[in-house]
Design a protein around this motif. Structure first.
Motif, PDB file in Angstrom:
ATOM      1  N   LEU A   1     -18.175 109.102  10.764  1.00  0.00           N
ATOM      2  CA  LEU A   1     -17.754 110.002   9.702  1.00  0.00           C
ATOM      3  C   LEU A   1     -18.423 109.611   8.389  1.00  0.00           C
ATOM      4  N   VAL A   2     -18.937 110.625   7.669  1.00  0.00           N
ATOM      5  CA  VAL A   2     -19.598 110.386   6.387  1.00  0.00           C
ATOM      6  C   VAL A   2     -18.849 111.145   5.302  1.00  0.00           C
ATOM      7  N   ASP A   3     -19.324 111.044   4.085  1.00  0.00           N
ATOM      8  CA  ASP A   3     -18.695 111.681   2.937  1.00  0.00           C
ATOM      9  C   ASP A   3     -18.585 113.189   3.168  1.00  0.00           C
ATOM     10  N   GLY A   4     -17.359 113.710   3.091  1.00  0.00           N
ATOM     11  CA  GLY A   4     -17.143 115.134   3.302  1.00  0.00           C
ATOM     12  C   GLY A   4     -17.819 116.016   2.282  1.00  0.00           C
ATOM     13  N   GLY A   5     -18.291 115.435   1.173  1.00  0.00           N
ATOM     14  CA  GLY A   5     -18.981 116.215   0.158  1.00  0.00           C
ATOM     15  C   GLY A   5     -20.246 116.874   0.662  1.00  0.00           C
ATOM     16  N   LEU A   6     -20.810 116.366   1.750  1.00  0.00           N
ATOM     17  CA  LEU A   6     -22.030 116.965   2.289  1.00  0.00           C
ATOM     18  C   LEU A   6     -21.789 118.390   2.792  1.00  0.00           C
ATOM     19  N   VAL A   7     -20.570 118.650   3.286  1.00  0.00           N
ATOM     20  CA  VAL A   7     -20.273 119.984   3.810  1.00  0.00           C
ATOM     21  C   VAL A   7     -19.182 120.695   3.015  1.00  0.00           C
ATOM     22  N   GLY A   8     -18.471 119.976   2.166  1.00  0.00           N
ATOM     23  CA  GLY A   8     -17.406 120.611   1.382  1.00  0.00           C
ATOM     24  C   GLY A   8     -17.152 119.860   0.108  1.00  0.00           C
ATOM     25  N   ASN A   9     -18.093 119.920  -0.838  1.00  0.00           N
ATOM     26  CA  ASN A   9     -17.963 119.158  -2.077  1.00  0.00           C
ATOM     27  C   ASN A   9     -16.905 119.733  -3.004  1.00  0.00           C
TER      28      ASN A   9
ATOM     29  N   ASN B   1     -22.631 124.486  -0.686  1.00  0.00           N
ATOM     30  CA  ASN B   1     -21.213 124.518  -0.305  1.00  0.00           C
ATOM     31  C   ASN B   1     -20.310 124.580  -1.536  1.00  0.00           C
ATOM     32  N   GLU B   2     -20.813 124.149  -2.705  1.00  0.00           N
ATOM     33  CA  GLU B   2     -20.027 124.297  -3.932  1.00  0.00           C
ATOM     34  C   GLU B   2     -19.822 125.771  -4.277  1.00  0.00           C
ATOM     35  N   ILE B   3     -20.838 126.601  -4.032  1.00  0.00           N
ATOM     36  CA  ILE B   3     -20.736 128.038  -4.326  1.00  0.00           C
ATOM     37  C   ILE B   3     -19.610 128.657  -3.502  1.00  0.00           C
TER      38      ILE B   3
ATOM     39  N   GLY C   1      -1.310 124.286   1.622  1.00  0.00           N
ATOM     40  CA  GLY C   1      -0.138 124.926   1.035  1.00  0.00           C
ATOM     41  C   GLY C   1      -0.244 125.260  -0.433  1.00  0.00           C
ATOM     42  N   ALA C   2      -1.395 125.010  -1.062  1.00  0.00           N
ATOM     43  CA  ALA C   2      -1.540 125.309  -2.486  1.00  0.00           C
ATOM     44  C   ALA C   2      -1.507 126.819  -2.702  1.00  0.00           C
ATOM     45  N   GLU C   3      -0.667 127.255  -3.651  1.00  0.00           N
ATOM     46  CA  GLU C   3      -0.581 128.676  -3.955  1.00  0.00           C
ATOM     47  C   GLU C   3      -1.660 129.082  -4.953  1.00  0.00           C
ATOM     48  N   VAL C   4      -1.989 128.182  -5.862  1.00  0.00           N
ATOM     49  CA  VAL C   4      -3.032 128.442  -6.860  1.00  0.00           C
ATOM     50  C   VAL C   4      -4.031 127.293  -6.798  1.00  0.00           C
ATOM     51  N   VAL C   5      -5.317 127.640  -6.702  1.00  0.00           N
ATOM     52  CA  VAL C   5      -6.371 126.632  -6.613  1.00  0.00           C
ATOM     53  C   VAL C   5      -7.171 126.648  -7.911  1.00  0.00           C
ATOM     54  N   ILE C   6      -7.168 125.499  -8.626  1.00  0.00           N
ATOM     55  CA  ILE C   6      -7.953 125.335  -9.854  1.00  0.00           C
ATOM     56  C   ILE C   6      -9.109 124.403  -9.524  1.00  0.00           C
ATOM     57  N   ALA C   7     -10.325 124.901  -9.647  1.00  0.00           N
ATOM     58  CA  ALA C   7     -11.522 124.123  -9.292  1.00  0.00           C
ATOM     59  C   ALA C   7     -12.212 123.612 -10.556  1.00  0.00           C
ATOM     60  N   ILE C   8     -12.632 122.359 -10.530  1.00  0.00           N
ATOM     61  CA  ILE C   8     -13.403 121.768 -11.619  1.00  0.00           C
ATOM     62  C   ILE C   8     -14.856 121.689 -11.172  1.00  0.00           C
ATOM     63  N   HIS C   9     -15.718 122.417 -11.858  1.00  0.00           N
ATOM     64  CA  HIS C   9     -17.135 122.473 -11.478  1.00  0.00           C
ATOM     65  C   HIS C   9     -17.972 121.661 -12.464  1.00  0.00           C
TER      66      HIS C   9
ATOM     67  N   PRO D   1     -13.674 121.596  -1.889  1.00  0.00           N
ATOM     68  CA  PRO D   1     -12.940 122.117  -0.721  1.00  0.00           C
ATOM     69  C   PRO D   1     -11.736 122.981  -1.080  1.00  0.00           C
ATOM     70  N   SER D   2     -11.982 124.121  -1.692  1.00  0.00           N
ATOM     71  CA  SER D   2     -10.889 125.036  -2.053  1.00  0.00           C
ATOM     72  C   SER D   2     -10.139 125.501  -0.814  1.00  0.00           C
ATOM     73  N   ASP D   3     -10.866 125.765   0.281  1.00  0.00           N
ATOM     74  CA  ASP D   3     -10.225 126.249   1.505  1.00  0.00           C
ATOM     75  C   ASP D   3      -9.291 125.204   2.110  1.00  0.00           C
ATOM     76  N   VAL D   4      -9.642 123.908   1.966  1.00  0.00           N
ATOM     77  CA  VAL D   4      -8.824 122.846   2.536  1.00  0.00           C
ATOM     78  C   VAL D   4      -7.487 122.735   1.808  1.00  0.00           C
ATOM     79  N   VAL D   5      -7.515 122.749   0.471  1.00  0.00           N
ATOM     80  CA  VAL D   5      -6.262 122.609  -0.271  1.00  0.00           C
ATOM     81  C   VAL D   5      -5.397 123.857  -0.115  1.00  0.00           C
ATOM     82  N   ARG D   6      -6.011 125.020   0.087  1.00  0.00           N
ATOM     83  CA  ARG D   6      -5.202 126.218   0.303  1.00  0.00           C
ATOM     84  C   ARG D   6      -4.486 126.138   1.657  1.00  0.00           C
TER      85      ARG D   6
END
Length: 528
Positions: free
Chosen positions: A8-16, A63-65, A26-34, A18-23
């Motif tokens: 296993l390597v740093d998940g940032g390679l495929v999901g830097n 994947n950030e997009i 159970g997250a109702e509102v996702v605030i992303a810091i870019h 990860p809005s979909d993961v936190v949703r």
């Protein structure tokens, strides 16, 4: 890290982002810091490493997009003026993030919590956390040979029968990964019938041991006399039992020599050890007066000995031992400062070492201490036995984030014994030993040296070139008792640049001392 047959390597390679993961969590509102970084410039992509780094950036940005598109609210932080390697600018980067959040304050305000609501949230989150809840009745190790697994299980035996403290376990596993045999260490709970146990999984390195390291040393302690020495170290492990280590060093150039030591614990878990060792070398031993060479001795040493020691922990040990050898020092060029000597040497020694520095090459925090007492029962030219003792203490203390101060105290003595043979026991002069003075300019049978210094972090090197570059300044003062030609108070000031490079430590500096002493010098290389 490894999980069975998976790596296993740093998940940032495929999901830097990860809005979909936190949703899904159970997250109702996702605030992303870019974090908006500067685009690559064509003239900066000029090497294999820069091309590789840029390729990774392209994958991460793609994947950030996707993560940005899945977020409800985006806070953009302008970091165009920073690179991913500028760790020393972390405070300024944090301030940039805080500023970006404040600019979005009106939009973020509906999601704000009161202090009471925040504490309630923390309490609820902590209540859902699972402790280890494990009291292992046995420990099993997999991933290595049966013999090594048995030794590791003995090492981890103190964990059995007690509620598992994960902090203690992590410390023990860190020590296992630090011995150099394993590239990963993990653990999980297992069942063996009705018994609950702890399974520790290790994965041995495919490329080591044995380990072969190469190094070199360029020494311009005297700017008009630059020397070069090539070095190599071969390390074998477990050749004389579990946790044994056999190191052999070879040097070619200004010094020709080979030295070898076998470290062997009494048992796999013992803190007691025995360490037989042997060495043979030839080097040019030079004495300068200021920048003028006075004499060059050809010095040949051969030694054979054995130590018995006790390792208190990873940071300190004590040894006692005996060493017998042969010393031959003859004038090769110049005016002799003491007669040529040849003959047998023999000494019993007591050695103590403690190292609590935060870095083995350039410490910024902590302390180190080392001292060696010897009783020579025979030495060329000495009519009877005599004692010597030499020691050094160093202390390093950060005063700001980029700056540290340090103090060094060292000294040596023969406890008033004058008859130690025609060759003095201690020498001063050269970098870190009265830097403005000529190499080995002062000599005698008792001395002290103090150094007060300042170290300032300038910037970080690219990873393939090394770690950091520092500005360094220091003040030294010393005294060699019984040396008639020294000034009343030998001292100097030093300033220069110190770098921890991929080729070893690099120092370039100058020193200005009393009674007209001055010098430029540089040194590069050797980390073992």
């Amino acid at each position: 890290m490894r999980n069975g047959d998976q790596v296993l390597v740093d998940g940032g390679l495929v999901g830097n982002l990860p809005s979909d993961v936190v949703r899904k969590m159970g997250a109702e509102v996702v605030i992303a810091i870019h974090l908006e970084v500067a685009p690559a410039k064509p003239d900066e992509i000029q090497s294999f490493f820069s091309v590789l780094g840029r390729s990774v950036d392209v994958i991460v940005r793609e994947n950030e997009i996707r993560g940005l598109a899945a977020a409800d609210l985006v806070v953009k932080v302008d970091l165009h003026e920073y690179t991913s390697l500028e760790y020393e600018k972390s405070k300024a980067i944090i301030d940039k993030g805080r500023q970006a959040s404040e600019e979005k304050a009106r939009v973020l305000e509906p999601f704000a919590l009161t202090d009471t609501e925040w504490q309630n949230y923390l309490s609820a989150r902590n209540s859902r956390r699972r402790g280890s809840g494990l009291t292992p009745q046995f420990v099993r190790v997999e991933g290595t040979s049966a013999g090594a697994a048995k030794h590791l299980e003995d090492f981890l035996q103190p964990l059995v029968g007690k509620p598992l403290d994960t902090k203690t376990l992590d410390g023990l596993l860190t020590r296992l990964s630090g011995i150099g045999k394993f590239d990963s260490v993990g653990y999980r709970q297992i069942q063996d019938g009705t018994r609950t146990g702890l399974l520790v999984m290790v994965h041995e390195k495919s490329y080591a041991p044995p380990v072969l390291q190469f190094a070199f040393e360029v020494d311009a302690s005297e700017s008009a006399d630059v020397t070069f020495t090539q070095a190599a170290r071969l390390t074998l492990m477990d050749v004389a039992g579990y946790r044994s280590e056999w190191r052999t060093d070879a040097r070619f150039g200004n010094t020709y020599g080979v030295s070898s030591e076998l470290y062997r614990p009494f048992t796999g878990a013992s803190k007691w050890f025995v360490a037989p060792h042997a060495s043979a070398s030839y080097t040019q031993f030079k004495i300068y007066q200021r920048s003028d060479p006075l004499v060059i001795y050809g010095r040949t040493d051969a030694n054979l000995g054995v130590d018995i020691g006790y390792g208190f922990n990873r940071f300190s040990e004590v040894r006692v031992g005996y060493e017998v050898g042969d010393l031959d020092a003859k004038v090769r060029l110049g005016q002799a400062q003491f007669p040529s000597i040849a003959g047998r040497t023999g000494n019993a020694k007591l050695h103590f070492l403690v190292d609590h520095g935060d870095d083995p090459v350039i410490p910024r925090r902590g302390y180190t201490a080392e001292t060696t007492f010897r009783w020579y029962d025979t030495s060329p030219g000495a009519l009877e036995g005599f004692p010597t003792m030499e020691g050094q203490v160093q202390y390093f203390q950060p005063i700001t984030r980029p700056a540290s101060i340090f103090v060094t105290a060292q000294g040596g003595t023969t406890f008033g014994t004058r008859d130690t043979g025609p060759v003095p026991q201690f020498f001063l002069g050269g970098p870190l030993r009265l830097s403005a003075y000529g190499t080995n300019e002062l000599y005698g049978n008792q001395y002290y040296l103090f150094r007060l210094g300042y170290l300032h972090d300038l910037f970080t090197l690219p990873p393939f070139l090394g770690k950091k570059i520092y500005a360094i300044g220091s003040y030294e003062f010393a005294k060699m008792y019984g040396f008639p030609l020294q000034s009343g108070f030998p001292n100097d000031i030093n300033a220069g640049v110190l770098a921890e490079t991929a080729f070893g430590p690099l120092v370039i500096g100058g020193s200005l001392g009393d009674s007209g002493h001055r010098k430029w010098y540089f040194q590069l290389g050797r980390v073992f």
